[in-house]
Design a protein around this motif. Sequence first.
Motif, mmCIF file in Angstrom:
data_model
loop_
_atom_site.group_PDB
_atom_site.id
_atom_site.type_symbol
_atom_site.label_atom_id
_atom_site.label_comp_id
_atom_site.label_asym_id
_atom_site.label_seq_id
_atom_site.Cartn_x
_atom_site.Cartn_y
_atom_site.Cartn_z
ATOM 1 N N ILE A 1 0.767 -1.046 0.060
ATOM 2 C CA ILE A 1 -0.084 -0.080 0.103
ATOM 3 C C ILE A 1 0.848 1.228 -0.070
ATOM 4 O O ILE A 1 0.688 2.194 -0.835
ATOM 5 N N ARG A 2 1.934 1.159 0.666
ATOM 6 C CA ARG A 2 2.612 2.467 0.920
ATOM 7 C C ARG A 2 3.574 2.734 -0.471
ATOM 8 O O ARG A 2 3.768 3.793 -0.846
ATOM 9 N N ARG A 3 4.096 1.484 -0.950
ATOM 10 C CA ARG A 3 4.535 1.861 -2.457
ATOM 11 C C ARG A 3 3.760 2.349 -3.432
ATOM 12 O O ARG A 3 4.106 3.287 -4.034
ATOM 13 N N GLU A 4 2.276 2.052 -3.427
ATOM 14 C CA GLU A 4 1.480 2.267 -4.353
ATOM 15 C C GLU A 4 1.249 3.833 -4.034
ATOM 16 O O GLU A 4 1.204 4.670 -4.856
ATOM 17 N N LEU A 5 1.108 4.384 -2.571
ATOM 18 C CA LEU A 5 0.957 5.642 -2.486
ATOM 19 C C LEU A 5 2.178 6.734 -2.856
ATOM 20 O O LEU A 5 2.040 7.748 -3.135
#
Length: 215
Positions: free
Chosen positions: A162-166
């Motif tokens: 999720i953090r990578r996508e954000l």
Amino acid sequence: MDQKHGIVFRSRFGIGLTLVVWVICAAGIASAVVSGAGLAPVVLLGALGWFVWLTLWRPSVVTDDDGVHLRNLVRDVEIPYDLVEDVETRFSLTVRAGGRAYSAWGAPAPSGASSLRAAVRRRPSPGAGDRWKDAPRSVREHGSARPGDDVGTASGAPATVIRRELERREREGIRRADGARVIVRHQPVLIAVSCVAAVASIAAIVLASIAGTTA
């Protein structure tokens, strides 16, 4: 939410324990049928197998091209990336979106004790590089790591995705859609089956007790 290209995260411990309990329940049911032990043990073991599946196997986190899907006991939450504000892993994976926090039953932090000891955020230790090398920049560089942020944990793996996508969306300047919304869906079939299993278990125990006192 479109589930194409989705990645499913589920607790390995939950899967293993569910399989073990199912084997025990199946053996117990077979033994009860063969020995003529009555309906009570069959009902109780069947209910046990159901609730173990509901609490340990079903809970999961799915990430896909559009957002995050939290599959909890009898409620599913679909969170578009456009609404995700933050991700936490103090006690379990928790996604903050639209001013609310949504926790994932199937992505617990390593342990409650470890999470409490790590109430103050810390940087990943130098000797733990292999576990943290795939962590997003927000974890590696800004001292925001908790035990639950470790990419090898049930909470850390989906949190990393999720953090990578954000970070990618921020880097590429992707604008948030104004019409995005969180969708919460309760599962009436699962609720109904759980109620039936609970009532049947209580009835089986009561009837078995009555039969035992009158024998």
